[in-house]
Scaffold this motif. Structure first.
Motif, PDB file in Angstrom:
ATOM      1  N   SER A  62       0.891  -1.043  -0.330  1.00 17.84           N
ATOM      2  CA  SER A  62       0.176   0.099  -0.022  1.00 17.84           C
ATOM      3  C   SER A  62       0.878   1.311  -0.204  1.00 17.84           C
ATOM      4  O   SER A  62       0.157   2.205  -0.826  1.00 17.84           O
ATOM      5  CB  SER A  62      -1.326  -0.079   1.028  1.00 17.84           C
ATOM      6  N   MET A  63       2.604   1.249   0.907  1.00 16.99           N
ATOM      7  CA  MET A  63       2.373   2.379   0.826  1.00 16.99           C
ATOM      8  C   MET A  63       3.414   2.648  -0.398  1.00 16.99           C
ATOM      9  O   MET A  63       3.510   4.111  -1.161  1.00 16.99           O
ATOM     10  CB  MET A  63       4.103   2.508   1.413  1.00 16.99           C
ATOM     11  N   ALA A  64       4.056   1.640  -1.121  1.00 17.01           N
ATOM     12  CA  ALA A  64       4.576   1.500  -2.061  1.00 17.01           C
ATOM     13  C   ALA A  64       3.568   2.112  -3.380  1.00 17.01           C
ATOM     14  O   ALA A  64       4.423   3.722  -4.380  1.00 17.01           O
ATOM     15  CB  ALA A  64       5.615   0.279  -2.697  1.00 17.01           C
ATOM     16  N   ALA A  65       2.780   1.454  -3.493  1.00 13.77           N
ATOM     17  CA  ALA A  65       0.729   2.153  -4.722  1.00 13.77           C
ATOM     18  C   ALA A  65       1.019   3.549  -4.154  1.00 13.77           C
ATOM     19  O   ALA A  65       1.408   4.330  -5.062  1.00 13.77           O
ATOM     20  CB  ALA A  65       0.142   1.359  -4.255  1.00 13.77           C
ATOM     21  N   GLY A  66       0.439   3.524  -3.194  1.00 18.07           N
ATOM     22  CA  GLY A  66       0.486   5.266  -3.358  1.00 18.07           C
ATOM     23  C   GLY A  66       1.518   6.384  -2.816  1.00 18.07           C
ATOM     24  O   GLY A  66       1.256   7.150  -4.143  1.00 18.07           O
ATOM     25  N   GLU A  67       3.119   5.794  -3.073  1.00 20.01           N
ATOM     26  CA  GLU A  67       3.955   7.361  -3.463  1.00 20.01           C
ATOM     27  C   GLU A  67       4.544   6.883  -4.594  1.00 20.01           C
ATOM     28  O   GLU A  67       4.264   8.529  -4.804  1.00 20.01           O
ATOM     29  CB  GLU A  67       4.824   6.102  -1.671  1.00 20.01           C
ATOM     30  N   TYR A  68       4.174   5.632  -5.198  1.00 16.59           N
ATOM     31  CA  TYR A  68       4.159   5.837  -6.727  1.00 16.59           C
ATOM     32  C   TYR A  68       3.286   6.843  -7.136  1.00 16.59           C
ATOM     33  O   TYR A  68       3.705   7.442  -8.485  1.00 16.59           O
ATOM     34  CB  TYR A  68       4.718   4.172  -6.894  1.00 16.59           C
ATOM     35  N   VAL A  69       1.502   6.007  -7.064  1.00 14.55           N
ATOM     36  CA  VAL A  69       1.107   7.465  -7.553  1.00 14.55           C
ATOM     37  C   VAL A  69       1.184   9.121  -7.719  1.00 14.55           C
ATOM     38  O   VAL A  69       1.133   9.759  -8.463  1.00 14.55           O
ATOM     39  CB  VAL A  69      -0.434   6.594  -6.833  1.00 14.55           C
ATOM     40  N   SER A  70       0.940   9.189  -6.385  1.00 19.89           N
ATOM     41  CA  SER A  70       1.541  10.401  -5.453  1.00 19.89           C
ATOM     42  C   SER A  70       2.730  10.957  -6.261  1.00 19.89           C
ATOM     43  O   SER A  70       2.575  12.691  -6.537  1.00 19.89           O
ATOM     44  CB  SER A  70       1.647  10.796  -3.949  1.00 19.89           C
ATOM     45  N   VAL A  71       3.944  10.248  -6.226  1.00 23.78           N
ATOM     46  CA  VAL A  71       4.928  11.087  -6.480  1.00 23.78           C
ATOM     47  C   VAL A  71       5.116  11.099  -7.479  1.00 23.78           C
ATOM     48  O   VAL A  71       5.214  11.995  -8.932  1.00 23.78           O
ATOM     49  CB  VAL A  71       5.387  10.847  -6.020  1.00 23.78           C
ATOM     50  N   HIS A  72       4.572  10.195  -8.735  1.00 25.11           N
ATOM     51  CA  HIS A  72       4.397  10.221 -10.947  1.00 25.11           C
ATOM     52  C   HIS A  72       3.688  11.511 -11.014  1.00 25.11           C
ATOM     53  O   HIS A  72       4.093  12.211 -11.581  1.00 25.11           O
ATOM     54  CB  HIS A  72       3.886   8.585 -10.834  1.00 25.11           C
ATOM     55  N   THR A  73       2.346  12.025 -10.018  1.00 29.25           N
ATOM     56  CA  THR A  73       1.468  12.833 -10.364  1.00 29.25           C
ATOM     57  C   THR A  73       2.546  13.909 -10.138  1.00 29.25           C
ATOM     58  O   THR A  73       2.224  15.006 -11.007  1.00 29.25           O
ATOM     59  CB  THR A  73      -0.327  12.904  -9.472  1.00 29.25           C
ATOM     60  N   GLN A  74       2.709  14.306  -9.208  1.00 30.27           N
ATOM     61  CA  GLN A  74       3.905  15.939  -8.488  1.00 30.27           C
ATOM     62  C   GLN A  74       4.771  15.714 -10.164  1.00 30.27           C
ATOM     63  O   GLN A  74       4.690  16.275 -10.618  1.00 30.27           O
ATOM     64  CB  GLN A  74       4.827  14.877  -7.412  1.00 30.27           C
ATOM     65  N   ALA A  75       5.749  14.216 -10.852  1.00 30.23           N
ATOM     66  CA  ALA A  75       6.654  14.219 -11.858  1.00 30.23           C
ATOM     67  C   ALA A  75       5.537  14.742 -12.952  1.00 30.23           C
ATOM     68  O   ALA A  75       6.651  15.214 -14.017  1.00 30.23           O
ATOM     69  CB  ALA A  75       7.207  12.568 -11.879  1.00 30.23           C
ATOM     70  N   ASP A  76       4.490  14.137 -12.960  1.00 26.31           N
ATOM     71  CA  ASP A  76       4.057  14.610 -14.515  1.00 26.31           C
ATOM     72  C   ASP A  76       3.425  15.862 -14.528  1.00 26.31           C
ATOM     73  O   ASP A  76       3.312  16.191 -15.683  1.00 26.31           O
ATOM     74  CB  ASP A  76       1.931  13.489 -14.081  1.00 26.31           C
ATOM     75  N   THR A  77       2.968  16.750 -13.377  1.00 25.58           N
ATOM     76  CA  THR A  77       3.013  17.566 -12.813  1.00 25.58           C
ATOM     77  C   THR A  77       4.278  18.768 -13.625  1.00 25.58           C
ATOM     78  O   THR A  77       4.052  19.834 -14.020  1.00 25.58           O
ATOM     79  CB  THR A  77       1.886  18.152 -12.173  1.00 25.58           C
ATOM     80  N   GLU A  78       5.296  18.309 -13.367  1.00 24.94           N
ATOM     81  CA  GLU A  78       6.265  19.018 -13.868  1.00 24.94           C
ATOM     82  C   GLU A  78       6.211  18.264 -15.427  1.00 24.94           C
ATOM     83  O   GLU A  78       7.507  19.827 -15.422  1.00 24.94           O
ATOM     84  CB  GLU A  78       7.406  18.318 -12.574  1.00 24.94           C
ATOM     85  N   PRO A 145       9.601   8.787  -8.877  1.00 21.57           N
ATOM     86  CA  PRO A 145       8.015   8.381  -7.916  1.00 21.57           C
ATOM     87  C   PRO A 145       8.713   6.828  -7.751  1.00 21.57           C
ATOM     88  O   PRO A 145       8.496   5.840  -6.446  1.00 21.57           O
ATOM     89  CB  PRO A 145       7.459   8.120  -9.506  1.00 21.57           C
ATOM     90  N   ILE A 146       9.645   6.319  -8.749  1.00 20.39           N
ATOM     91  CA  ILE A 146      10.251   4.423  -8.668  1.00 20.39           C
ATOM     92  C   ILE A 146      11.261   4.651  -7.117  1.00 20.39           C
ATOM     93  O   ILE A 146      11.280   4.158  -6.489  1.00 20.39           O
ATOM     94  CB  ILE A 146      11.334   3.635  -9.462  1.00 20.39           C
ATOM     95  N   GLN A 147      11.882   5.650  -7.168  1.00 19.83           N
ATOM     96  CA  GLN A 147      12.825   5.374  -5.728  1.00 19.83           C
ATOM     97  C   GLN A 147      11.630   6.363  -4.254  1.00 19.83           C
ATOM     98  O   GLN A 147      11.873   5.004  -3.568  1.00 19.83           O
ATOM     99  CB  GLN A 147      13.825   6.475  -5.655  1.00 19.83           C
ATOM    100  N   ALA A 148      10.962   6.647  -4.383  1.00 15.72           N
ATOM    101  CA  ALA A 148      10.027   7.390  -3.575  1.00 15.72           C
ATOM    102  C   ALA A 148       9.658   6.233  -2.617  1.00 15.72           C
ATOM    103  O   ALA A 148       8.882   5.341  -2.106  1.00 15.72           O
ATOM    104  CB  ALA A 148       8.866   7.661  -3.391  1.00 15.72           C
ATOM    105  N   ALA A 149       8.770   4.925  -3.906  1.00 17.87           N
ATOM    106  CA  ALA A 149       7.968   3.752  -3.945  1.00 17.87           C
ATOM    107  C   ALA A 149       9.082   2.554  -3.036  1.00 17.87           C
ATOM    108  O   ALA A 149       8.427   2.053  -2.231  1.00 17.87           O
ATOM    109  CB  ALA A 149       7.715   3.377  -5.171  1.00 17.87           C
ATOM    110  N   PHE A 150       9.628   2.588  -4.100  1.00 24.31           N
ATOM    111  CA  PHE A 150      11.030   1.595  -3.661  1.00 24.31           C
ATOM    112  C   PHE A 150      11.429   2.037  -1.918  1.00 24.31           C
ATOM    113  O   PHE A 150      10.973   0.362  -0.490  1.00 24.31           O
ATOM    114  CB  PHE A 150      12.311   1.760  -4.096  1.00 24.31           C
ATOM    115  N   ALA A 151      11.219   2.788  -1.424  1.00 19.30           N
ATOM    116  CA  ALA A 151      12.182   3.738  -0.224  1.00 19.30           C
ATOM    117  C   ALA A 151      11.208   3.859   0.918  1.00 19.30           C
ATOM    118  O   ALA A 151      11.526   3.018   1.997  1.00 19.30           O
ATOM    119  CB  ALA A 151      12.716   4.741  -0.341  1.00 19.30           C
TER     120      ALA A 151
END
Length: 231
Positions: A62-78, A145-151
């Motif tokens: 759950s942490m990996a999926a949530g973090e990946y989606v959240s950070v990937h959204t930030q990356a898409d916005t950037e 996103p991947i780094q955040a999800a793995f961490a």
């Protein structure tokens, strides 16, 4: 010739540090709370371990999926903002020059000097200058996103393993006390380490983590005890 001076800034590790600390903290709190809740309902050690391991796996994913989606959204916005800036540089380069110069004037540069700085920066890397100084996107703070999800997943699993290990080793009669006490110690240490890494107060970092974690454990244990008494 003097050796190059290298400054080590804490902001360079803020992305993975935030995810790792959040994951480890959640791993300890959620798993310890789950163990305490189930134990307070008078479950057997094997049932407590099954619930704890299931909580570890579910929580880490759950942490990996949530973090990946959240950070990937930030990356898409950037990326969308960068692409928009690239188009504006092509269609209105003069206007972008003035916009960047106004930013530097606002930071204290003389208008003539600001224009000179902009001319040199635009000649070197115009898009990079706008991304950094207009959008505020830097390499240290860019979304990964991947780094955040793995961490998050790895740190959650490590954190969750701590109360599970205590559950496995502690005497059954004092299981709740051992899990609660050791988990709070782990959390206080984690809060102190996170505060040290970010340059904040060790005491304040440890205290805020310990307080909210103790509250979560107490509430979960209370629910477990109530459920056990009713059922």
């Amino acid at each position: 010739m003097h050796p190059r001076h290298i400054e080590r800034h804490r902001t360079k590790r803020v992305g993975w540090l935030r995810a790792a600390v959040l994951g480890a903290n959640d791993g300890i709190v959620s798993t310890a709370s789950l163990v305490l809740g189930v134990a307070a309902a008078h479950a057997t050690r094997s049932n407590i371990m099954v619930a704890g391991v299931a909580g570890l796996v579910a929580g880490a994913m759950s942490m990996a999926a949530g973090e990946y989606v959240s950070v990937h959204t930030q990356a898409d916005t950037e990326m969308a903002d960068i692409e928009l800036e690239r188009k504006e540089l092509k269609t209105d380069e003069a206007g972008e020059h003035k916009e960047l110069a106004a930013i530097y004037v606002g930071r204290g540069l003389d208008p003539a000097l600001a224009k000179q700085v902009v001319d040199q920066l635009m000649a070197h890397d115009g898009l990079g200058a706008h991304v950094r100084d207009e959008l505020g996107i830097t390499k240290a703070h860019s979304a990964r996103p991947i780094q955040a999800a793995f961490a998050s997943a790895a740190s959650f699993a490590i954190g969750a393993a701590m109360p599970l290990l205590i559950t496995l080793l502690a005497p059954a009669v004092n299981l709740i006390l051992f899990v609660a006490a050791t988990s709070l110690v782990f959390l206080a240490l984690l809060g102190g380490v996170a505060a040290y890494a970010s340059g904040a107060s060790l005491t304040a970092g440890a205290m805020r983590v310990t307080f909210w974690s103790a509250l979560a454990m107490a509430l979960t244990a209370g629910v477990g005890a109530l459920f056990g008494a009713v059922v």
